[in-house]
Design an enzyme around this catalytic site. Structure first.
Site, PDB file in Angstrom:
ATOM      1  CG  ASN A   1       8.301 -23.579  17.395  1.00 46.90           C
ATOM      2  OD1 ASN A   1       7.265 -24.327  17.710  1.00 46.90           O
ATOM      3  ND2 ASN A   1       8.954 -23.791  16.120  1.00 46.90           N
TER       4      ASN A   1
ATOM      5  CG  ASP B   1      10.846 -18.015  10.431  1.00 40.92           C
ATOM      6  OD1 ASP B   1      10.467 -18.604   9.550  1.00 40.92           O
ATOM      7  OD2 ASP B   1      10.173 -17.180  11.024  1.00 40.92           O
TER       8      ASP B   1
ATOM      9  CE  LYS C   1      26.297 -28.619  28.368  1.00 38.70           C
ATOM     10  NZ  LYS C   1      26.349 -29.048  29.486  1.00 38.70           N
TER      11      LYS C   1
ATOM     12  CB  ILE D   1       8.602 -25.787   4.019  1.00 36.71           C
ATOM     13  CG1 ILE D   1      10.238 -26.062   4.819  1.00 36.71           C
ATOM     14  CG2 ILE D   1       8.315 -27.103   3.439  1.00 36.71           C
ATOM     15  CD1 ILE D   1       9.871 -26.898   6.170  1.00 36.71           C
TER      16      ILE D   1
ATOM     17  CG  PHE E   1      -2.129 -23.493  10.124  1.00 38.60           C
ATOM     18  CD1 PHE E   1      -2.363 -24.406   9.032  1.00 38.60           C
ATOM     19  CD2 PHE E   1      -3.009 -23.413  11.016  1.00 38.60           C
ATOM     20  CE1 PHE E   1      -3.377 -25.268   9.403  1.00 38.60           C
ATOM     21  CE2 PHE E   1      -4.050 -24.119  11.269  1.00 38.60           C
ATOM     22  CZ  PHE E   1      -4.211 -25.046  10.155  1.00 38.60           C
TER      23      PHE E   1
HETATM   24  O1  PMT Z   1       1.197 -27.338  17.213  1.00 37.56           O
HETATM   25  P1  PMT Z   1       0.096 -26.489  18.141  1.00 37.56           P
HETATM   26  O2  PMT Z   1       0.616 -26.492  19.725  1.00 37.56           O
HETATM   27  O3  PMT Z   1      -1.268 -27.199  18.116  1.00 37.56           O
HETATM   28  O4  PMT Z   1      -0.253 -25.235  17.789  1.00 37.56           O
HETATM   29  C1  PMT Z   1      -0.465 -24.918  16.443  1.00 37.56           C
HETATM   30  C2  PMT Z   1       0.116 -23.727  15.639  1.00 37.56           C
HETATM   31  C3  PMT Z   1      -0.085 -22.697  16.248  1.00 37.56           C
HETATM   32  C4  PMT Z   1       1.771 -23.993  15.556  1.00 37.56           C
HETATM   33  C5  PMT Z   1      -0.498 -23.720  14.131  1.00 37.56           C
HETATM   34  O5  PMT Z   1      -1.760 -23.631  14.262  1.00 37.56           O
HETATM   35  C6  PMT Z   1       0.074 -22.709  13.095  1.00 37.56           C
HETATM   36  O6  PMT Z   1      -0.355 -21.515  13.423  1.00 37.56           O
HETATM   37  N1  PMT Z   1       1.050 -23.103  12.338  1.00 37.56           N
HETATM   38  C7  PMT Z   1       1.925 -22.260  11.692  1.00 37.56           C
HETATM   39  C8  PMT Z   1       2.986 -21.620  12.577  1.00 37.56           C
HETATM   40  C9  PMT Z   1       3.903 -20.745  11.879  1.00 37.56           C
HETATM   41  O7  PMT Z   1       5.088 -21.212  11.681  1.00 37.56           O
HETATM   42  O8  PMT Z   1       3.395 -19.491  11.157  1.00 37.56           O
HETATM   43  P2  PMT Z   1       4.084 -18.608  10.351  1.00 37.56           P
HETATM   44  O9  PMT Z   1       3.323 -17.427  10.269  1.00 37.56           O
HETATM   45  O10 PMT Z   1       5.359 -18.295  10.936  1.00 37.56           O
HETATM   46  O11 PMT Z   1       4.231 -19.326   8.977  1.00 37.56           O
HETATM   47  C10 PMT Z   1       3.420 -19.288   8.027  1.00 37.56           C
HETATM   48  C11 PMT Z   1       3.550 -20.508   7.190  1.00 37.56           C
HETATM   49  O12 PMT Z   1       4.908 -20.708   6.572  1.00 37.56           O
HETATM   50  C12 PMT Z   1       3.079 -21.711   8.004  1.00 37.56           C
HETATM   51  O13 PMT Z   1       2.484 -22.448   7.132  1.00 37.56           O
HETATM   52  C13 PMT Z   1       4.342 -22.308   8.219  1.00 37.56           C
HETATM   53  O14 PMT Z   1       4.391 -23.980   8.434  1.00 37.56           O
HETATM   54  C14 PMT Z   1       5.245 -21.948   6.832  1.00 37.56           C
HETATM   55  N2  PMT Z   1       6.698 -21.958   7.142  1.00 37.56           N
HETATM   56  C15 PMT Z   1       7.147 -20.807   7.772  1.00 37.56           C
HETATM   57  C16 PMT Z   1       8.445 -21.005   7.788  1.00 37.56           C
HETATM   58  C17 PMT Z   1       9.293 -21.691   7.110  1.00 37.56           C
HETATM   59  N3  PMT Z   1      10.681 -21.845   7.015  1.00 37.56           N
HETATM   60  N4  PMT Z   1       8.884 -22.703   6.233  1.00 37.56           N
HETATM   61  C18 PMT Z   1       7.466 -23.059   6.404  1.00 37.56           C
HETATM   62  O15 PMT Z   1       6.895 -23.466   5.528  1.00 37.56           O
END
Ligand code: PMT
Length: 443
Positions: free
Chosen positions: A241, A310, A320, A340, A357
């Site tokens: 991503n 995800d 390949k 996580i 986040f």
């Molecule tokens: O890195 P930059 O370019 O500065 O951009 C910053 C950012 C936009 C990546 C950052 O600010 C941000 O929003 N990070 C979270 C991105 C994310 O995956 O969001 P989500 O809404 O999909 O997930 C929610 C939370 O679950 C997040 O804390 C994520 O780290 C966590 N997660 C998600 C999926 C997974 N399998 N494991 C996780 O821990």
């Protein structure tokens, strides 16, 4: 530009003998105009480029050009005694080499060597000189010693060439100095690959803590995830991503600045490791999970800022993928990665204060609050990634923070570094108050 940003600041301005020395006059004017008390030290070569009399008129102080001269009773050793900052602009390759070796052969190099205050240098030189391994090594040496380096930029050079090596303009250097002295934010020297050179707005590692009195993170261990993850399709292709890691690195940088013991678990990024931060590099979501599992037991605070994939391929290919082996359509079978942060949030024992986040493009608040509850988080930071100015890979961000009761606070658009500073303050305060409440409820 607002006035008197540098009121009561004492700044020593060192000028070495590059053509860019003429720009030092404008820098000097900006510093003085904004309230700084500026003392100028020049090399002999610099004094041939611009007249000391000009700088003396701008600063209302005698200019130091000679080690045997006491400018207004202040010698080359004492000149930095009560200074807040020593700025060398321009810094030529020759003077940079002398700084790196610790030479003291003129008033400027001697006063830099004897400096009692933080030092900022703004290199300016021909591209080949800049790219020479000797100069790169000298800059690295200085950076490792805590000297702040304002990376030069690409543009027209005095020698007529075009390329990397032009000193930043005086306004940029002035802004840098203000950020350093007022907000404790520094921008790094990151290497000489043109694409790796930072713009003045880019967030980056702080290189020294002398200016950074905040210490409310002391004794607190923080684990932060940052950047994207990569899931292998075949040896040449990945699912990933647009996360650059900037937000997570800025958090790590600020947490370390505040005295915390910080471990940064990072997906693939091009960013430099912030000072005083332990970095664990991972590629895939499952590697990130393993790294988190091995670190989180000792953590007081966990912050999940990484954009974790995800899904991953059920079976990544070992060779390949060839389009000749497939028809018009290719179907990849994916399986869900473990979440996580939900793993951390649901820990029964040694659960850290957990901050997630939410990167959203619609239904912002509902989605964020749903994630907060489902993943059992203490706080969630909601950011809008549909806006390229504040989303993935941008230098700025804006965010709202929620806990289970609702919104805690909102931060408007600002640099990710500044936002990280405010977020870390908030997270540390919320962590401390939650521990206080826990203690009270146990009594
Ligand atoms: O890195 P930059 O370019 O500065 O951009 C910053 C950012 C936009 C990546 C950052 O600010 C941000 O929003 N990070 C979270 C991105 C994310 O995956 O969001 P989500 O809404 O999909 O997930 C929610 C939370 O679950 C997040 O804390 C994520 O780290 C966590 N997660 C998600 C999926 C997974 N399998 N494991 C996780 O821990």
């Amino acid at each position: 530009m607002s006035q008197l940003l540098l009121q009561n600041r004492k700044i020593v301005l060192g000028i070495t003998g590059g053509i860019a020395a003429y720009k030092a006059c404008e820098l000097c004017r900006l510093l003085v105009k904004n309230g700084a008390d500026v003392r100028v030290v020049m090399t002999e070569a610099a004094a041939k480029m611009v007249g000391p009399a000009t700088l003396s008129a701008l600063t209302h102080h005698e200019v130091m050009t000679d080690v045997f001269q006491d400018a207004e009773g202040i010698d080359h050793i004492a000149i930095t005694n009560d200074a807040d900052l020593y700025v060398v602009a321009p810094a030529t390759a020759n003077s940079i080499a002398k700084f790196a070796c610790g030479l003291a052969d003129n008033a400027l190099t001697t006063s830099v060597l004897a400096s009692a205050c933080p030092i900022v240098i703004a290199p300016a030189m021909n591209t080949r000189m800049l790219l020479n391994p000797a100069t790169k090594q000298n800059l690295k040496t200085l950076q490792d010693r805590g000297v702040y380096i304002i990376a030069p930029e690409d543009g027209e050079l005095a020698c007529g060439d075009k390329g990397m090596g032009r000193m930043r303009n005086p306004e940029d250097i002035f802004s840098y100095i203000c950020a350093l002295l007022n907000d404790h934010i520094a921008l790094p020297y990151k290497g000489f690959e043109p694409e790796a050179l930072p713009s003045p707005e880019e967030p980056a590692a702080l290189t020294q803590t002398k200016l950074l009195p905040k210490s409310h993170g002391a004794g607190i261990k923080i684990v932060i995830t940052a950047g994207p993850t990569e899931e292998h399709i075949d040896p040449a292709r990945v699912i990933t991503n647009k996360s650059s890691g900037k937000m997570g690195y800025a958090l790590a940088q600020m947490a370390a600045t505040m005295g915390a013991d910080v471990t940064l678990i990072s997906g693939p990024t091009h960013l430099a490791t912030p000072n005083n931060v332990k970095r664990v590099d991972v590629t895939s979501a499952s590697q990130m999970l393993d790294a988190v599992k091995s670190q989180v037991g000792q953590a007081n605070i966990f912050i999940g800022c990484a954009a974790v994939s995800d899904y991953r391929l059920i079976e990544p290919m070992h060779t390949k993928l060839k389009k000749e082996d497939h028809g018009e359509f290719l179907t990849l079978e994916l399986v869900k990665n473990e979440d996580i942060i939900a793993y951390v949030g649901h820990l029964d024992e040694d659960r850290p204060f957990t901050v997630g986040f939410a990167a959203e493009t619609d239904n912002f608040e509902d989605n964020a609050r749903e994630k907060l509850l489902r993943k059992k988080l203490d706080l969630i930071v909601l950011n809008d990634v549909s806006d390229p100015e504040i989303g993935f890979n941008s230098n700025d961000n804006a965010a709202s923070v929620f806990n289970e009761k609702g919104i805690v606070t909102s931060f408007g658009k600002m640099s990710k570094v500044k936002l990280a500073d405010l977020l870390m303050e908030l997270i540390l305060a919320e962590y401390k108050s939650s521990r206080e409440s826990e203690k009270k409820s146990k009594k």
